[in-house]
Write a protein that holds these residues in place. Structure first.
Motif, PDB file in Angstrom:
ATOM      1  N   GLY A 259       0.831  -1.189   0.000  1.00 53.22           N
ATOM      2  CA  GLY A 259       0.000   0.000   0.000  1.00 53.22           C
ATOM      3  C   GLY A 259       0.865   1.238   0.000  1.00 53.22           C
ATOM      4  O   GLY A 259       2.064   1.191   0.306  1.00 53.22           O
ATOM      5  N   GLU A 260       0.269   2.363  -0.373  1.00 53.31           N
ATOM      6  CA  GLU A 260       1.004   3.622  -0.312  1.00 53.31           C
ATOM      7  C   GLU A 260       0.035   4.786  -0.200  1.00 53.31           C
ATOM      8  O   GLU A 260      -1.109   4.715  -0.658  1.00 53.31           O
ATOM      9  N   PHE A 261       0.504   5.839   0.461  1.00 49.51           N
ATOM     10  CA  PHE A 261      -0.172   7.123   0.429  1.00 49.51           C
ATOM     11  C   PHE A 261       0.555   7.988  -0.599  1.00 49.51           C
ATOM     12  O   PHE A 261       1.772   8.160  -0.516  1.00 49.51           O
ATOM     13  N   VAL A 262      -0.185   8.517  -1.557  1.00 49.82           N
ATOM     14  CA  VAL A 262       0.407   9.397  -2.558  1.00 49.82           C
ATOM     15  C   VAL A 262       0.085  10.834  -2.150  1.00 49.82           C
ATOM     16  O   VAL A 262      -1.086  11.229  -2.090  1.00 49.82           O
ATOM     17  N   VAL A 263       1.137  11.609  -1.866  1.00 52.82           N
ATOM     18  CA  VAL A 263       0.975  12.998  -1.425  1.00 52.82           C
ATOM     19  C   VAL A 263       1.237  13.911  -2.616  1.00 52.82           C
ATOM     20  O   VAL A 263       2.331  13.908  -3.193  1.00 52.82           O
ATOM     21  N   VAL A 264       0.224  14.691  -2.983  1.00 47.39           N
ATOM     22  CA  VAL A 264       0.318  15.599  -4.126  1.00 47.39           C
ATOM     23  C   VAL A 264       0.495  17.029  -3.615  1.00 47.39           C
ATOM     24  O   VAL A 264      -0.253  17.490  -2.737  1.00 47.39           O
ATOM     25  N   ASP A 265       1.486  17.721  -4.164  1.00 43.95           N
ATOM     26  CA  ASP A 265       1.693  19.127  -3.854  1.00 43.95           C
ATOM     27  C   ASP A 265       0.720  19.946  -4.695  1.00 43.95           C
ATOM     28  O   ASP A 265       0.808  19.976  -5.929  1.00 43.95           O
ATOM     29  N   ASN A 275       4.465   7.360   0.169  1.00 44.43           N
ATOM     30  CA  ASN A 275       4.834   6.727   1.432  1.00 44.43           C
ATOM     31  C   ASN A 275       4.259   5.323   1.508  1.00 44.43           C
ATOM     32  O   ASN A 275       3.039   5.142   1.564  1.00 44.43           O
ATOM     33  N   ARG A 276       5.123   4.328   1.474  1.00 42.76           N
ATOM     34  CA  ARG A 276       4.657   2.950   1.585  1.00 42.76           C
ATOM     35  C   ARG A 276       4.087   2.680   2.977  1.00 42.76           C
ATOM     36  O   ARG A 276       4.525   3.279   3.967  1.00 42.76           O
TER      37      ARG A 276
END
Length: 474
Positions: A259-265, A275-276
């Motif tokens: 899994g991962e959280f994808v952080v978009v600027d 972030n895994r």
């Protein structure tokens, strides 16, 4: 003998307009506005019982609060609703119910991306109009007084997207709506966009080799956070399902990846970090905020895809339904791209997290309201004000009842209370429903208004104050 919780999964066909409700207790003098909720209304089409909790035909319900309480409810007249009522058949591919259409029609729908327009998830103000929404390319606009369906709004204008999410954010910094559009193809693409009136502007695009299911996302002034977890659709199985009648839920599976959280600027449109994290499934986020070098994301997390696949009506109507447990969890996402770490703030079957929105959006906060089970049932039996991060709670419970989503309404400055919590509560034993009004700090009852009939369990709603059109939750 009827098991009380089953009443929440039974059809209510009656529609009423502007019925004045009796009020027990005393409503705060400052509480003026309209609560509009959305959720299932009809669980059958023709002689078929629909398969999944996300399938039933949408019914909006409005409670106008001022000197008293006036109640109105209406089915949303979507194309799916009209087809079901006039022909007794399912028009499009519902999440857990295949359409009653010839195979060539089902193939055309699959190849052209014809999605259901049954807007059963929530409501929002879009381009200044009240609308019922779901995961769809369209919203159905509503008359704010009668709740009659007035038209359709294209949500994908100027977007390369097949549909949009049913949980748009209101951005208080830029005073616009922010949402994600989804495009399915060889790659699945999520497009972050803002909508300011009828104008739509894409701000970032994230592509995936598989098709992760994203129900909602977290938002701060600088960042948007997508939970790109290894749970979602196998598009090939879904396309083949046009022939085999395999449904969305039957095509929902776990992928072989982390899994991962994808952080978009949001300022640059670039992906800031991926972030895994150990896999988890997310329906609803609570809040997110910056804390030093980390981005903190609070949410209700589940272990796996059973959070979707177990919500069949056959299961939920059983004497002891198997409902996956959702915990209130906090994740820290290092902005240098390190692995996310998580902790459980409060364990248990809980859902529908609501904060003082949008006042605390993107900021540190100290409590959240949830509907949770008390151990005797897997379905919500109480409402809780949970402090974070310690997870302690003050609760309201009435034996034999099942509360819906808690909606927080802040009191104006100088009032005698912090605010109130509104919820529509099902009394399964007496086949009725009531609006309850709780003191938001103590969770003690201030007033209630019995409805003229029972309502099925709802999903999401908004409170729009008479002097403030800003929504009350994400």
């Amino acid at each position: 003998m009827t098991v009380p919780h089953r009443r929440g999964f039974e059809t209510q066909r009656e529609e009423v307009t502007s019925v004045e409700l009796p009020v027990e207790g005393e409503l705060p003098a400052w509480l003026t506005g309209t609560y509009v909720g959305n959720g299932p209304g009809q669980f059958e089409v023709g002689d078929r019982t629909l398969g999944h909790w996300f399938d039933p035909l949408a019914m909006v319900r409005g409670l106008d609060i001022g000197d008293g309480v006036t109640y109105t409810n209406r089915f949303v007249r979507s194309h799916d609703f009209v087809f079901a009522r006039e022909r007794g058949r399912v028009r499009t591919q519902f999440p857990g119910t295949a359409p009653d259409r010839p195979v060539w029609t089902r193939l055309r729908q699959a190849l052209t991306g014809e999605f259901p327009d049954n807007p059963v998830i929530g409501v929002a103000r879009i381009d200044g109009e009240l609308a019922a929404i779901t995961e769809s390319p369209v919203a159905l606009t509503l008359d704010p007084d009668t709740l009659e369906t007035t038209g359709r709004t294209d949500l994908t204008t100027d977007l390369d997207a097949d549909l949009t999410l049913g949980h748009p954010h209101y951005d208080p910094w830029r005073e616009c709506l922010v949402n994600l559009g989804v495009s399915y193809g060889r790659a699945t693409t999520y497009t972050l966009f803002r909508r300011d009136g009828p104008a739509t502007a894409p701000t970032a695009t994230v592509a995936f080799d598989d098709a992760p299911y994203v129900h909602s996302f977290a938002l701060t002034e600088r960042y948007a956070v997508l939970p790109a977890m290894p749970f979602g659709l196998d598009p090939r199985k879904l396309l083949l399902g046009a022939i085999t009648r395999r449904t969305f839920v039957e095509s929902f599976e776990r992928f072989d990846r982390p899994g991962e959280f994808v952080v978009v600027d949001r300022e640059t449109g670039a992906v800031a970090t991926r972030n895994r994290v150990d896999p988890l499934f997310v329906y609803h986020h609570v809040n997110a905020f910056r804390d030093g070098d980390d981005l903190v994301v609070d949410l209700v997390g589940y272990r796996n895809q059973r959070a979707v696949t177990d919500l069949t009506l056959a299961n939920l109507r059983g004497e002891s339904p198997s409902v996956p447990r959702g915990d209130l969890q906090r994740y820290r996402l290092p902005l240098d791209g390190g692995r996310a770490t998580g902790e459980t703030l409060r364990a248990g079957h809980m859902e529908f997290p609501v904060v003082d929105y949008p006042r605390v959006l993107g900021r540190q906060y100290d409590h959240v309201y949830v509907a949770e089970a008390d151990g005797e049932s897997a379905l919500p039996t109480r409402l809780a004000r949970v402090t974070v991060p310690d997870g302690e709670a003050v609760t309201w419970r009435e034996p034999g009842t099942f509360p819906g989503e808690p909606i927080f309404v802040r009191a104006p400055d100088g009032a005698d209370a912090e605010g109130v919590v509104l919820s529509v509560v099902l009394d399964g034993e007496n086949d009725g429903s009531s609006l309850i009004v709780l003191d938001a700090a103590t969770m003690t009852e201030r007033a209630r208004a019995p409805l003229p009939h029972r309502l099925p369990y709802g999903f999401h709603g908004q409170f729009y104050a008479a002097d403030d059109p800003v929504r009350s939750m994400a």
